[in-house]
Scaffold this motif. Sequence first.
Motif, short mmCIF file in Angstrom:
data_model
loop_
_atom_site.label_atom_id
_atom_site.label_comp_id
_atom_site.label_asym_id
_atom_site.label_seq_id
_atom_site.Cartn_x
_atom_site.Cartn_y
_atom_site.Cartn_z
N PHE A 88 -34.78 5.73 25.61
CA PHE A 88 -35.81 5.32 24.57
C PHE A 88 -37.11 4.94 25.24
O PHE A 88 -37.96 5.63 24.58
CB PHE A 88 -34.80 4.86 24.14
CG PHE A 88 -35.46 3.31 22.84
CD1 PHE A 88 -35.89 4.89 21.64
CD2 PHE A 88 -36.28 2.82 22.85
CE1 PHE A 88 -36.42 3.80 20.59
CE2 PHE A 88 -36.88 1.61 21.62
CZ PHE A 88 -36.92 2.68 20.64
N LEU A 89 -36.68 3.82 26.07
CA LEU A 89 -38.03 3.28 26.91
C LEU A 89 -38.60 3.90 27.17
O LEU A 89 -39.89 3.82 26.78
CB LEU A 89 -37.96 1.70 27.60
CG LEU A 89 -36.49 0.74 27.34
CD1 LEU A 89 -36.52 -0.17 28.06
CD2 LEU A 89 -37.55 0.10 25.96
N LEU A 90 -38.14 4.49 28.15
CA LEU A 90 -38.91 5.71 29.01
C LEU A 90 -39.70 7.05 27.12
O LEU A 90 -41.51 7.23 27.66
CB LEU A 90 -38.53 7.08 29.46
CG LEU A 90 -38.88 7.99 30.02
CD1 LEU A 90 -40.65 7.81 30.63
CD2 LEU A 90 -38.46 8.95 31.10
N ASN A 91 -39.37 7.54 26.36
CA ASN A 91 -39.92 7.89 25.14
C ASN A 91 -40.86 7.29 24.58
O ASN A 91 -42.04 7.66 24.38
CB ASN A 91 -39.06 8.38 24.17
CG ASN A 91 -37.57 9.57 24.49
OD1 ASN A 91 -37.89 10.38 25.61
ND2 ASN A 91 -36.31 9.01 24.22
N LEU A 92 -40.13 5.86 24.51
CA LEU A 92 -41.75 4.85 24.11
C LEU A 92 -42.96 4.81 24.57
O LEU A 92 -44.16 4.75 23.67
CB LEU A 92 -41.44 3.48 23.38
CG LEU A 92 -41.85 2.72 22.95
CD1 LEU A 92 -42.20 3.03 21.04
CD2 LEU A 92 -41.28 1.27 22.66
N LEU A 93 -42.62 4.94 25.88
CA LEU A 93 -43.33 4.72 26.36
C LEU A 93 -44.91 5.98 27.06
O LEU A 93 -46.12 6.20 26.79
CB LEU A 93 -43.47 4.25 27.62
CG LEU A 93 -44.56 4.31 29.61
CD1 LEU A 93 -45.56 3.16 28.93
CD2 LEU A 93 -43.85 3.71 30.14
N VAL B 167 -48.85 6.46 25.10
CA VAL B 167 -49.62 6.85 26.50
C VAL B 167 -49.95 8.31 25.86
O VAL B 167 -51.58 7.97 26.30
CB VAL B 167 -49.59 6.33 27.66
CG1 VAL B 167 -50.04 7.31 28.79
CG2 VAL B 167 -48.43 5.62 28.04
N THR B 168 -49.63 9.23 25.57
CA THR B 168 -50.27 10.33 25.29
C THR B 168 -49.88 10.83 23.75
O THR B 168 -50.52 11.58 23.34
CB THR B 168 -48.97 11.58 26.20
OG1 THR B 168 -48.14 11.48 25.32
CG2 THR B 168 -48.79 11.02 27.34
N TRP B 169 -49.64 9.59 23.23
CA TRP B 169 -50.32 9.91 21.41
C TRP B 169 -48.47 10.98 21.36
O TRP B 169 -48.94 11.90 20.25
CB TRP B 169 -51.25 9.85 21.19
CG TRP B 169 -52.20 9.08 21.20
CD1 TRP B 169 -53.39 8.53 22.11
CD2 TRP B 169 -52.31 7.85 20.71
NE1 TRP B 169 -53.95 8.11 22.15
CE2 TRP B 169 -53.65 7.41 20.78
CE3 TRP B 169 -51.94 7.74 19.35
CZ2 TRP B 169 -53.71 5.92 19.68
CZ3 TRP B 169 -52.19 6.83 18.03
CH2 TRP B 169 -53.06 5.99 18.37
N THR B 170 -47.88 10.99 21.25
CA THR B 170 -46.78 11.70 21.21
C THR B 170 -46.74 13.84 21.90
O THR B 170 -46.26 14.51 21.68
CB THR B 170 -46.63 11.60 20.04
OG1 THR B 170 -47.46 12.66 18.75
CG2 THR B 170 -45.94 10.34 19.07
#
Length: 646
Positions: A229-234, A238-241
């Motif tokens: 989840f933290l990786l998904n959030l980061l 950073v990439t605006w999804t």
Amino acid sequence: MPRRHALALLRNLAQFGLGLVGLAAGLFLLLAATVVLPYLPAARVVKRLAELGRRLAGDWGGLPVAVEHRPGPPAPQRRADGWYVYENQLYRSRRTPAYLLEVQWRADDPALLRELLWLLLTPVAGGVAVAVPPALVAGGVGLVAAGLAGGAPTALTGLVGLVLAASGVALGPAALRLHARWSRMLLRQPAPSAWWHRWGLAGWIGRRTSAAWHAAGLTGLGLAAFGGFLLNLLTALVTWTGLSPQVSALTRPLVARHRRYLGRWTGAAVAEPYRPRPAAPPPEEDGRYRVGRNLHPDRESAMRAQAYGWFFTDPATWRDQLWMLTNPLPGALGLVPAALISVGFFGLAWQPLSWVPWAVPLGLLTGEWVTPWYLWYGVTHLVPALDVVPGWVSLPLGLAVAALGALLGPPLLRLRGRYDRLLLSPTRSALLAGRVRRLTETRTDALDAQAAELRRIERDLHDGAQARLIAVGLSLAGVERLIEEDPTSARALVAQARETSATALTELRDLVRGIHPPVLAERGLLDAVRAVALDSPVPVEVTGELSGRLDPPVESAAYFSVLEALANAIRHAGAARIDVHVGRIGAALRITVTDDGRGGADPDRGTGLRGIRRRLAAFDGVLDLDSPPGGPTVLAVRIPLPAADG
């Protein structure tokens, strides 16, 4: 003999050092499970250390432990368009899906948990045994040195040191054997448990401690998902999804692995709730690809745009993220039983044994003796009011704390399972949508199979019975011309027509038997399978019992599934014996086909097994296959029955 004991002493030190290295590797694996990338190197190191432990148990301890051989991880599947597929994600390169497949393959290794426990527990179990001889030798040498340096009052000290050093050398081989027994107990493939392991006090303790460790294991898997989840959030920040669908290919396997272990440890499988990935769009007239309101110049960019919409519009995506974020809260409860067992049994109750390897040499060398209840001594410093309690009380107290952890294991595991299923199971709408999708697929497969069957019947009639009937007609026409002029030739043509008509009748009977065998219609499924077994070139034993008749479509699907399974076992597996069991389990028909062939069957590579699955899918049937290389192969068919049949 002296050389053997001296080598044993050095090997004891090596085994103790290996235990410390293994403990560090085991802890690193637990930490690496929270992040995808370092997990695979950590799992490889754990596997190599476990294999080294198995080999040393045989070479040094005289108790060989067989290495469990598994076929390597499956190779990534390459599509016709050159892309590689893993689950519902496509990759241009082979590297990423191969990495994810190996991660899943190692996570599903049944020996990995035993090897991890061996690494974590060896320093306080088998490591204690191999630490005692070097500790005695070290303490004895220290006392001898003190005796040589002093006068007469220290001569007795030197003598005691010699006795201790000699005892350490003498105990070296026995310590290695004891360590080997410990390694074999944890690292070998478990045999079927005896009745006294399943019942009584041993069974009670085993079931509850297993639930405690399973609850802790689910907590560890949940922490790994929280890292995802933290990786998904980061990535989203950073990439605006923009790269979220691609990163989900790394994080979704963490959730999928949690589902698998949740089903395995709680006894109730959890289905995946995700929508299927949409098919690639066809090219437009101008060669571009349309996705929604956008046109893309090539297929790859169109599929990336499709993945973006597919990922963000799937409700299961957001339920996964919510679970990944919140699961550490109930996961903390899952650690309580394992923590109580660890502190109570491996801490307080284990103190006297773990005290020997370090406290005895320390006392002999320095004269300062640490209490065997050293952990309880630390507790009394934290809580001075407990100083009045004798240290030996920590032993029964530790056993009581461990028993409390064992009691809390099953209920907390069930509580964790309910919470996980609340967010990770498919919703009712997802189940209905999946059922509609499967019915659509099975309807298409059924129509295709029906059309193919009609074409086969037409071809068999055209090439077989129809051609022979035409030949009969031509023979009878010749008879009409020759019956008065050449009666002998006419009689020969009549005999030929009779043989041709008999052959045509045999072919028609074979054709009808292939559509719906008369024995199946007259005597039912079980007798029809027995009739097939009588004609088999390989011994086939049919067992089971069926009361009453099943619906004809169900009987037909089950009958032809058994025929295909027998054909595969005879033609491809090289089986020398086949066992077939037919019976009811609850409201379902279950058929098991077991053969002693070479194994290695794969439904993805064989058209026969895929045909069985297509045939069963029309009835919501399930095909389960267990076919390790070398055999045996167990093929199980389960078909739900209507209420009238059940």
